[in-house]
Write an enzyme that holds these catalytic residues in place. Structure first.
Site, PDB file in Angstrom:
ATOM      1  N   SER A  58     -41.297  12.274 -84.791  1.00 52.05           N
ATOM      2  CA  SER A  58     -40.694  11.776 -83.556  1.00 52.05           C
ATOM      3  C   SER A  58     -39.428  12.552 -83.245  1.00 52.05           C
ATOM      4  O   SER A  58     -38.799  13.128 -84.137  1.00 52.05           O
ATOM      5  CB  SER A  58     -40.376  10.285 -83.677  1.00 52.05           C
ATOM      6  N   HIS A 118     -38.173  11.988 -75.283  1.00 53.79           N
ATOM      7  CA  HIS A 118     -38.651  11.296 -76.479  1.00 53.79           C
ATOM      8  C   HIS A 118     -40.126  11.597 -76.687  1.00 53.79           C
ATOM      9  O   HIS A 118     -40.903  11.644 -75.736  1.00 53.79           O
ATOM     10  CB  HIS A 118     -38.476   9.780 -76.324  1.00 53.79           C
ATOM     11  N   ASN A 170     -43.329  10.737 -79.854  1.00 57.68           N
ATOM     12  CA  ASN A 170     -43.695  10.128 -81.122  1.00 57.68           C
ATOM     13  C   ASN A 170     -45.194  10.275 -81.298  1.00 57.68           C
ATOM     14  O   ASN A 170     -45.969   9.792 -80.472  1.00 57.68           O
ATOM     15  CB  ASN A 170     -43.306   8.644 -81.127  1.00 57.68           C
ATOM     16  N   TYR A 171     -45.607  10.973 -82.357  1.00 56.46           N
ATOM     17  CA  TYR A 171     -47.030  11.126 -82.663  1.00 56.46           C
ATOM     18  C   TYR A 171     -47.248  10.615 -84.079  1.00 56.46           C
ATOM     19  O   TYR A 171     -46.589  11.057 -85.016  1.00 56.46           O
ATOM     20  CB  TYR A 171     -47.462  12.587 -82.519  1.00 56.46           C
ATOM     21  N   ARG A 172     -48.167   9.660 -84.234  1.00 59.31           N
ATOM     22  CA  ARG A 172     -48.262   8.934 -85.490  1.00 59.31           C
ATOM     23  C   ARG A 172     -49.711   8.752 -85.963  1.00 59.31           C
ATOM     24  O   ARG A 172     -50.662   8.860 -85.183  1.00 59.31           O
ATOM     25  CB  ARG A 172     -47.597   7.568 -85.350  1.00 59.31           C
ATOM     26  N   GLY A 224     -35.913  -0.351 -96.112  1.00 61.16           N
ATOM     27  CA  GLY A 224     -35.620   1.019 -96.536  1.00 61.16           C
ATOM     28  C   GLY A 224     -35.996   2.082 -95.534  1.00 61.16           C
ATOM     29  O   GLY A 224     -35.814   3.273 -95.791  1.00 61.16           O
ATOM     30  N   ARG A 279     -35.563   4.182 -92.038  1.00 58.03           N
ATOM     31  CA  ARG A 279     -34.508   4.543 -91.079  1.00 58.03           C
ATOM     32  C   ARG A 279     -35.132   4.737 -89.708  1.00 58.03           C
ATOM     33  O   ARG A 279     -35.977   5.602 -89.518  1.00 58.03           O
ATOM     34  CB  ARG A 279     -33.811   5.825 -91.527  1.00 58.03           C
TER      35      ARG A 279
END
Length: 265
Positions: free
Chosen positions: A138, A152, A154-156, A226, A228
């Site tokens: 991202s 922006h 985001n590739y997931r 945990g 970020r």
């Protein structure tokens, strides 16, 4: 025909190049140990992790060429499984803040949680839990000039292992621009006033609100200990109570478009 040959040649070259050799072009070592990636090189999760690592390295290099600066790289681990690589550059001449992140998360989800993520599809896990692997690349870029939109993408990839050992996976993502002003020319480097900078800060305040309250990726990450997830937030923002731009102003035109969306194409 020439294009097809070129693509095929590239695929063959990637097959011949070892995971270790490809990793030398990254900003840092991948989240998953290289020996594990080599062992599982034919699995979809390995192919995806290599792809997002390469994307991060290439995109950061392109941004550094524009800015003339260097990204700070922070590789972090998540005790629950996985980790990430955060690359950040801020206070530049072009980019107020630019971040490019790779995240690889491992863990277990309940069947109910997977049902929500997979569009009501029922998957069976051992003792009601399913091991998962979620990863993606991202980027959020907040430019210094308010006439340039924030960027922006985001590739997931999301993978679930069922009780019988079979795996299900999904790909998702997208890219969006968040303009502060409507620029019909959108091809020139316009100068800006302090008033325009103040308006940019107000719009960024709404950007922050949307990210924290509605963005699925952010909400998922906030629920993962945990992890970020606040890289997308701008370096600076501003809030004013009941702010309304002047009638007939460019700012008012922008609000009108946001409140009454148009089909631009």
């Amino acid at each position: 025909m020439a294009t097809k040959i070129s693509r095929n040649a590239k695929k063959e070259e990637e097959k011949e190049t070892s995971i270790t050799e490809r990793c030398r072009g990254f900003l840092t070592a991948p989240v998953t140990d290289i020996s594990v990636l080599e062992e599982k090189k034919d699995e979809m999760s390995t192919k995806m992790e290599m792809l997002i690592m390469e994307t991060q390295a290439e995109f950061c290099k392109a941004l550094e060429d524009v800015e003339g600066g260097t990204f700070k790289v922070d590789k972090w681990d998540r005790k629950e499984g996985g980790g990430g690589i955060s690359c950040m550059m801020h206070d530049g001449n072009v980019f107020e803040k630019a971040g490019v992140d790779v995240t690889v998360l491992l863990g277990c989800l309940t069947e109910e949680a997977v049902k929500q993520l997979s569009g009501e599809k029922v998957l069976k896990g051992k003792d009601g839990k399913l091991p998962f692997c979620a990863m993606g690349v991202s980027s959020v870029i907040h430019p210094k000039n308010p006439h340039i939109p924030s960027v922006h993408f985001n590739y997931r990839y999301f993978e679930i292992e069922e009780e019988d050992g079979s795996k299900q996976w999904w790909f998702g993502g997208g890219t969006d621009l968040t303009p502060v002003y409507i620029d019909r020319e959108d091809a020139f480097l316009d100068s800006f006033t302090q008033e325009e900078k103040d308006w940019q800060q107000l719009r960024r305040g709404r950007y922050v609100e949307f990210n924290l309250m509605y963005d699925r990726g952010i909400k998922f990450g906030l629920g993962m200990p945990g992890c970020r997830v606040l890289m997308s937030l701008p370096l600076t923002a501003r809030w004013e109570f009941m702010h309304e731009p002047g009638k007939g102003s460019q700012e008012a035109e922008m609000l009108e478009v946001l409140r009454n969306p148009k089909e631009w194409v």
